[in-house]
Design a protein around this motif. Structure first.
Motif, PDB file in Angstrom:
ATOM      1  N   VAL A 165      -1.210  -0.824 -34.647  1.00  0.00           N
ATOM      2  CA  VAL A 165      -1.451  -0.288 -35.995  1.00  0.00           C
ATOM      3  C   VAL A 165      -0.655   1.004 -36.149  1.00  0.00           C
ATOM      4  N   ASP A 166      -0.567   1.488 -37.382  1.00  0.00           N
ATOM      5  CA  ASP A 166       0.079   2.773 -37.610  1.00  0.00           C
ATOM      6  C   ASP A 166      -0.671   3.860 -36.861  1.00  0.00           C
ATOM      7  N   ILE A 167       0.058   4.793 -36.307  1.00  0.00           N
ATOM      8  CA  ILE A 167      -0.538   5.880 -35.534  1.00  0.00           C
ATOM      9  C   ILE A 167      -0.939   7.005 -36.475  1.00  0.00           C
ATOM     10  N   GLN A 168      -2.199   7.397 -36.399  1.00  0.00           N
ATOM     11  CA  GLN A 168      -2.689   8.543 -37.142  1.00  0.00           C
ATOM     12  C   GLN A 168      -2.545   9.779 -36.271  1.00  0.00           C
ATOM     13  N   MET A 169      -2.056  10.869 -36.848  1.00  0.00           N
ATOM     14  CA  MET A 169      -1.868  12.093 -36.088  1.00  0.00           C
ATOM     15  C   MET A 169      -3.202  12.607 -35.550  1.00  0.00           C
ATOM     16  N   GLN A 170      -3.196  13.030 -34.314  1.00  0.00           N
ATOM     17  CA  GLN A 170      -4.339  13.656 -33.668  1.00  0.00           C
ATOM     18  C   GLN A 170      -3.911  15.049 -33.204  1.00  0.00           C
TER      19      GLN A 170
END
Length: 124
Positions: free
Chosen positions: A55-60
Motif C-alpha cells: 500500500v502507499d506509505i504514510q509518513m511516520q
C-alpha cells in the motif's frame, strides 16, 4: 517485568536500502532477517524491521537518542550525503540543528519519506 520496547516495523519503498541507511547512520548491526523483513538491532535488543507494504506509505515520525559523538558522526554523514536536514520539524530552518532540551537535535527524511529526529538529550 515492566514493559520495554521490543520492535517496530518501518514501511519502506526498498527494505534493503532503508536498513542500510539506518545501519550506517546509527552505526547499528544487522540482525537476522526473515520473511518480508530486513532487520537491524539497536541497544537493548530493540529491532527495527523494514518491510515493503503493498500500500502507499504514510509518513511516520521516529526519534533516536544518540550520544554526542554518534550525533556528530551521524550529522556528518547527513551533510556528506547531501541529505537535507532542518533544526525544526516544520522544516523552516534548513541546514541547521537545534539546541533544545539541553542538547542538540536535527530532523530529516529517510529513504521512504519518514520524518526522522536525532537528539542528544531526552525531552523528559
Amino acid at each position: 517485568m515492566s514493559a520495554t520496547f521490543n520492535h517496530t516495523i518501518i514501511a519502506s519503498k526498498d527494505r534493503a536500502e532503508s536498513a542500510r541507511f539506518y545501519r550506517e547512520l546509527l552505526e547499528a548491526p544487522a540482525a537476522p532477517s526473515w520473511g518480508p523483513f530486513t532487520n537491524i538491532q539497536l541497544d537493548g535488543g530493540v529491532l527495527l524491521q523494514f518491510a515493503e507494504p503493498p500500500v502507499d506509505i504514510q509518513m511516520q515520525h521516529y526519534a533516536f537518542l544518540l550520544d554526542d559523538d554518534l550525533f556528530d558522526r551521524a550529522l556528518a554523514r547527513l551533510r556528506d550525503g547531501g541529505i537535507e536536514h532542518w533544526a525544526d520539524p516544520q522544516m523552516r530552518r534548513p541546514g541547521e540543528i537545534n539546541n533544545e532540551h539541553g542538547g542538540r537535535g536535527v530532523y530529516f527524511k529517510d529513504p521512504a519519506g519518514h520524518a526522522i529526529e536525532l537528539i542528544t538529550r531526552p525531552y523528559l
